[in-house]
Motif scaffolding. Structure first.
Motif, PDB file in Angstrom:
ATOM      1  N   VAL A 264      12.705 -15.173  -4.400  1.00 34.09           N
ATOM      2  CA  VAL A 264      13.495 -15.853  -4.135  1.00 34.09           C
ATOM      3  C   VAL A 264      13.691 -16.623  -4.867  1.00 34.09           C
ATOM      4  CG1 VAL A 264      14.249 -17.111  -1.765  1.00 34.09           C
ATOM      5  CG2 VAL A 264      13.459 -14.843  -1.193  1.00 34.09           C
ATOM      6  N   HIS A 265      14.471 -16.945  -5.204  1.00 28.57           N
ATOM      7  CA  HIS A 265      14.451 -17.958  -6.388  1.00 28.57           C
ATOM      8  C   HIS A 265      15.354 -19.525  -5.719  1.00 28.57           C
ATOM      9  CE1 HIS A 265      15.708 -20.372 -10.533  1.00 28.57           C
ATOM     10  NE2 HIS A 265      15.159 -21.160  -9.382  1.00 28.57           N
ATOM     11  N   LEU A 273      20.555 -19.944  -4.433  1.00 29.05           N
ATOM     12  CA  LEU A 273      19.442 -19.199  -3.829  1.00 29.05           C
ATOM     13  C   LEU A 273      20.104 -17.440  -4.602  1.00 29.05           C
ATOM     14  CD1 LEU A 273      17.303 -18.673  -1.485  1.00 29.05           C
ATOM     15  CD2 LEU A 273      19.409 -17.982  -0.192  1.00 29.05           C
ATOM     16  N   THR A 274      19.097 -17.142  -5.105  1.00 29.74           N
ATOM     17  CA  THR A 274      19.264 -15.891  -5.517  1.00 29.74           C
ATOM     18  C   THR A 274      18.045 -15.090  -5.348  1.00 29.74           C
ATOM     19  OG1 THR A 274      19.551 -17.056  -7.926  1.00 29.74           O
ATOM     20  CG2 THR A 274      19.516 -15.412  -7.744  1.00 29.74           C
ATOM     21  N   PHE A 275      18.818 -14.347  -4.895  1.00 34.34           N
ATOM     22  CA  PHE A 275      17.215 -12.614  -4.402  1.00 34.34           C
ATOM     23  C   PHE A 275      16.931 -12.238  -5.873  1.00 34.34           C
ATOM     24  CE2 PHE A 275      18.397 -14.144  -0.027  1.00 34.34           C
ATOM     25  CZ  PHE A 275      17.121 -14.143  -0.009  1.00 34.34           C
ATOM     26  N   PHE A 276      16.109 -11.303  -5.601  1.00 32.28           N
ATOM     27  CA  PHE A 276      15.296 -10.492  -6.815  1.00 32.28           C
ATOM     28  C   PHE A 276      14.592  -9.056  -6.282  1.00 32.28           C
ATOM     29  CE2 PHE A 276      15.184 -14.372  -9.323  1.00 32.28           C
ATOM     30  CZ  PHE A 276      15.805 -13.969 -10.566  1.00 32.28           C
ATOM     31  N   LYS A 277      15.117  -7.735  -6.637  1.00 31.65           N
ATOM     32  CA  LYS A 277      14.269  -6.383  -5.740  1.00 31.65           C
ATOM     33  C   LYS A 277      13.244  -6.077  -7.329  1.00 31.65           C
ATOM     34  CE  LYS A 277      14.982  -2.602  -3.981  1.00 31.65           C
ATOM     35  NZ  LYS A 277      15.968  -1.304  -3.690  1.00 31.65           N
ATOM     36  N   ASN A 278      11.965  -6.211  -6.416  1.00 34.41           N
ATOM     37  CA  ASN A 278      11.265  -5.421  -7.317  1.00 34.41           C
ATOM     38  C   ASN A 278      11.321  -5.774  -8.639  1.00 34.41           C
ATOM     39  OD1 ASN A 278      10.041  -3.279  -5.676  1.00 34.41           O
ATOM     40  ND2 ASN A 278      11.567  -2.263  -6.242  1.00 34.41           N
TER      41      ASN A 278
END
Length: 399
Positions: A264-265, A273-278
């Motif tokens: 999460v950034h 708000l930015t999400f990351f996966k792996n």
């Protein structure tokens, strides 16, 4: 076995907690003994009525869906021959069911690493028995953390371990939704953290997100729900891939399961708000978040589930940060941008300590959202798509 047979099996296995009528004769006498014991057990377990209702409804849904799939000749519907969830979630083989629905069967095939048992969670016929595997250490390189979980601001059904970095939900059984927040307010600056799923991921919901101090973490302790994003003070990404805010939800990503790392950034300067996966960017979930103070939050309805903070970093929005972010965009194919930069060893060490998370973050391939705007009601900046660099340049001009 149909729905009634599956429910009868759970009656004997979950409530009876052992063999029922070991010496009973076969046929109706055995069934009556099992029913009698189940009814007596139910009378003694009135406090678990909600959990029992949830377990039965989940089993009925799974059994009915399987019966329909088998009757129509469908062999997949996202399940392998051993009853585990399929690795593929982009094109479900059973088109009449949405891939984002909650499931009583843990999600597999979404782990960050290829460690043994991370992608193949053993699952027994009894929902009460989900075997936990030993936690792997992949992706856990950080030794310093800006924040950990707050032991004073959490639901009653939570337990903290690993120096308050790991939260365990519903250690015995689940009768609602438990949540917790970080012990540090995310004020001005750049905030990045990663949450690792260290247990099977299943149930009504397991979520990662943010929220203000107004979020009541213990409000739904007797209700199974998606707590994060249920009001205007929080945003939450569900393991089903749905993004929640203000009670609304939208398809945002593929599912995540045991071993997945959700990043999460929170950029308070640009309000995104930015999400990351792996460690790969999913997309911008919300915009216009300036002048607000948030806390990192997670929640779960699943019994014996857990999540772990493996990274929590904070830095000022300085020229140094913007330069590192730009360098990462220009050199996205390297695990660590510092490895290819012709810099003195001392400067490399300083940048690694202060902004190493920026130089290793995969931010060059933002995926377009499924809708034209995020749930925050933002403008076109929320969906960068393939024009991530142009989008970032546009934001930098505002500074």
């Amino acid at each position: 076995m149909g729905a009634e047979g599956a429910v009868r099996s759970v009656d004997c296995l979950y409530l009876g907690r052992g063999k029922v009528g070991q010496k009973e004769s076969e046929g109706r006498g055995s069934c009556r003994g099992a029913d009698y014991l189940s009814q007596n057990t139910m009378a003694r377990r009135t406090r678990n009525s909600r959990a029992w209702h949830f377990v039965l409804s989940g089993v009925r849904r799974e059994a009915d869906a399987r019966a329909v799939a088998l009757a129509s000749g469908a062999h997949g519907w996202g399940y392998d021959s051993d009853g585990q969830h399929s690795d593929s979630d982009s094109e479900p083989e059973f088109p009449s069911l949405s891939p984002s629905i909650p499931s009583a069967i843990p999600v597999t095939g979404e782990s960050y690493c290829n460690c043994e048992n991370q992608n193949e969670t053993p699952y027994c016929s009894s929902l009460h028995t989900i075997h936990h595997v030993k936690d792997c250490q992949c992706g856990e390189e950080d030794e310093y953390f800006e924040w950990v979980w707050d032991d004073l601001n959490k639901s009653t059904a939570t337990l903290l371990t690993c120096d308050n970095r790991k939260v365990n939900f519903h250690t015995e059984y689940s009768c609602g939704t438990a949540a917790i927040r970080g012990n540090k307010e995310l004020a001005e600056g750049q905030h990045f953290w990663e949450i690792k799923m260290t247990s099977p991921v299943y149930g009504t919901d397991m979520m990662v997100g943010i929220g203000t101090s107004d979020v009541n973490l213990d409000k739904y302790r007797h209700t199974f729900c998606s707590l994060l994003g249920k009001d205007e003070d929080s945003w939450g990404l569900s393991y089903t891939g749905l993004l929640h805010h203000r009670g609304d939800k939208m398809n945002f990503s593929s599912r995540f399961g045991q071993g997945s790392i959700i990043g999460v950034h929170l950029d308070t300067w640009h309000g995104t708000l930015t999400f990351f996966k792996n460690r790969k960017c999913i997309g911008v979930a919300a915009t216009k978040l300036q002048n607000k103070k948030f806390y990192p939050m997670v929640c779960s309805t699943a019994a014996k589930s857990s999540m772990k903070v493996i990274r929590s970093c904070t830095s000022y929005t300085s020229l140094q940060y913007l330069c590192c972010y730009r360098l990462r965009q220009l050199l996205p194919n390297y695990v660590d941008t510092l490895e290819v930069l012709p810099l003195p060893p001392g400067l490399k060490q300083v940048l690694h300590n202060k902004l190493g998370w920026v130089l290793s973050m995969n931010c060059s391939t933002l995926k377009p959202s499924t809708s034209s705007s995020s749930l925050s009601g933002s403008d076109s900046d929320s969906s960068c798509g393939s024009d991530a660099e142009a989008c970032q340049r546009k934001r930098c001009r505002r500074t």
